[in-house]
Write a protein that holds these residues in place. Structure first.
Motif, short mmCIF file in Angstrom:
data_model
loop_
_atom_site.label_atom_id
_atom_site.label_comp_id
_atom_site.label_asym_id
_atom_site.label_seq_id
_atom_site.Cartn_x
_atom_site.Cartn_y
_atom_site.Cartn_z
N ASP A 173 0.86 -1.19 0.00
CA ASP A 173 0.00 0.00 0.00
C ASP A 173 0.89 1.23 0.00
OD1 ASP A 173 -2.29 1.47 -0.07
OD2 ASP A 173 -2.92 1.04 1.99
N ARG A 174 0.35 2.31 -0.56
CA ARG A 174 1.12 3.55 -0.65
C ARG A 174 0.20 4.74 -0.42
NH1 ARG A 174 5.79 5.39 -3.91
NH2 ARG A 174 6.04 3.23 -4.56
N PHE A 175 0.64 5.67 0.43
CA PHE A 175 -0.06 6.94 0.61
C PHE A 175 0.87 8.04 0.16
CE2 PHE A 175 -0.98 10.77 3.13
CZ PHE A 175 -2.29 10.97 2.74
N GLU A 176 0.48 8.72 -0.93
CA GLU A 176 1.34 9.77 -1.48
C GLU A 176 1.11 11.08 -0.74
OE1 GLU A 176 0.54 9.87 -5.66
OE2 GLU A 176 1.68 8.05 -6.05
N LEU A 177 2.15 11.55 -0.07
CA LEU A 177 2.07 12.81 0.65
C LEU A 177 2.05 13.98 -0.33
CD1 LEU A 177 4.70 11.95 3.39
CD2 LEU A 177 2.22 12.02 3.69
N ASP A 178 2.81 13.85 -1.40
CA ASP A 178 2.87 14.81 -2.50
C ASP A 178 3.48 14.05 -3.68
OD1 ASP A 178 5.72 14.85 -2.30
OD2 ASP A 178 5.64 16.46 -0.83
N PRO A 179 3.71 14.68 -4.81
CA PRO A 179 4.24 13.93 -5.95
C PRO A 179 5.61 13.29 -5.73
CG PRO A 179 3.26 15.99 -6.70
CD PRO A 179 3.30 16.05 -5.21
N HIS A 180 6.31 13.70 -4.67
CA HIS A 180 7.68 13.23 -4.49
C HIS A 180 7.90 12.38 -3.23
CE1 HIS A 180 8.55 16.03 -7.68
NE2 HIS A 180 8.01 17.01 -6.98
N ASN A 181 6.95 12.36 -2.30
CA ASN A 181 7.14 11.67 -1.02
C ASN A 181 5.94 10.81 -0.67
OD1 ASN A 181 9.73 13.15 0.00
ND2 ASN A 181 8.35 14.80 -0.65
N SER A 182 6.21 9.67 -0.04
CA SER A 182 5.12 8.73 0.27
C SER A 182 5.37 8.01 1.59
CB SER A 182 5.00 7.67 -0.84
OG SER A 182 4.72 8.24 -2.09
N ILE A 183 4.27 7.43 2.10
CA ILE A 183 4.34 6.43 3.17
C ILE A 183 3.94 5.11 2.53
CG2 ILE A 183 3.42 5.67 5.38
CD1 ILE A 183 2.76 8.60 5.99
N VAL A 184 4.75 4.06 2.71
CA VAL A 184 4.43 2.78 2.08
C VAL A 184 4.46 1.65 3.10
CG1 VAL A 184 5.33 3.51 -0.18
CG2 VAL A 184 6.79 2.23 1.38
N GLU A 185 3.58 0.66 2.84
CA GLU A 185 3.64 -0.61 3.53
C GLU A 185 4.34 -1.58 2.60
OE1 GLU A 185 -0.03 -2.23 4.81
OE2 GLU A 185 -0.58 -0.52 6.04
N ALA A 186 5.42 -2.20 3.05
CA ALA A 186 6.18 -3.11 2.20
C ALA A 186 6.54 -4.38 2.95
CB ALA A 186 7.45 -2.42 1.69
#
Length: 231
Positions: A155-168
């Motif tokens: 899963d991925r939550f994009e904070l903005d076009p360049h930064n994210s929080i991901v479950e890996a």
């Protein structure tokens, strides 16, 4: 999520318990079902009588009406102008979608969320007053592409076009090593937020905790740095 979107979500009333969804296709049904399951009072409407009957049969709305949302009088009679938030889920019928959105804003609905099927469609919806535009097909396509190319990212939550929080998924290269040993911030520019094992998340895990292949880790950082992970 851009700054205008953040402003929109901040303006939503936290005590709002009622939503209207116009258009009961796949997207509209999904919105209705989720809101209803979360305990909100949902009014679903569609021009198609069969779709209206189906959502009532499936019990995914509190109320449902057949109406033509391009007619302001029909919306007013149904009390939809009194709702704080209305979702226009028509999407594939551009003229109906645009006219409905315009009708809702002219009727005084504070928050109108509209589904767009293309960038041009989305721009027109914004011009006629939509407060927030969503592109579910585009977003689903992007998510599928990421899943196919990076299957270890769940899963991925994009904070903005360049930064994210991901479950890996924890890769084999990390298996048995402590969080301290991995030095994720130094080596990858990432911060580890949580680790999950058997469905339970440990937030801010102890640096001495060992990670094991197949567990889930939640990290935050730039997309460029996330792509450098051995997953």
């Amino acid at each position: 999520m851009n700054l205008s979107s953040i402003g929109f979500f901040r303006s939503l009333r936290k005590d709002n318990k009622q939503y209207a969804v116009i258009g009961l296709g796949r997207f509209g049904r999904g919105v209705c079902s989720t809101l209803h399951r979360l305990g909100y009072d949902v009014l679903g409407t569609d021009v198609d009588e069969k779709r209206v009957a189906q959502v009532l049969t499936d019990q995914i709305v509190g109320h449902a009406l057949q109406l033509d949302s391009t007619e302001p009088s029909a919306l007013k009679e149904a009390g939809i102008f009194e709702f704080d938030t209305v979702i226009v889920a028509i999407g594939n019928y551009l003229q109906e979608s645009i006219i409905t959105t315009l009708n809702l804003k002219e009727g005084g609905v504070p928050h109108v969320v509209a589904k767009a099927s293309s960038e041009v469609h989305g721009k027109v919806l914004t011009r006629v007053g939509a407060d927030h535009v969503v592109y579910p097909e585009h977003e689903a396509g992007c998510a599928l592409a990421r899943l196919l190319t990076k299957p270890a990212i769940l899963d991925r939550f994009e904070l903005d076009p360049h930064n994210s929080i991901v479950e890996a998924i924890v890769p084999k290269e990390f298996d048995g090593k402590t969080i301290y040993d991995l030095q994720l911030r130094t080596r990858y520019g990432l911060n580890l937020l949580a680790v999950c094992n058997d469905g339970t998340f440990e937030v801010n895990p102890n640096p001495n905790r060992r990670l094991y292949k197949g567990e889930i880790m939640v990290v935050i950082g730039s997309n460029k740095d996330i792509d450098r992970l051995p997953i």
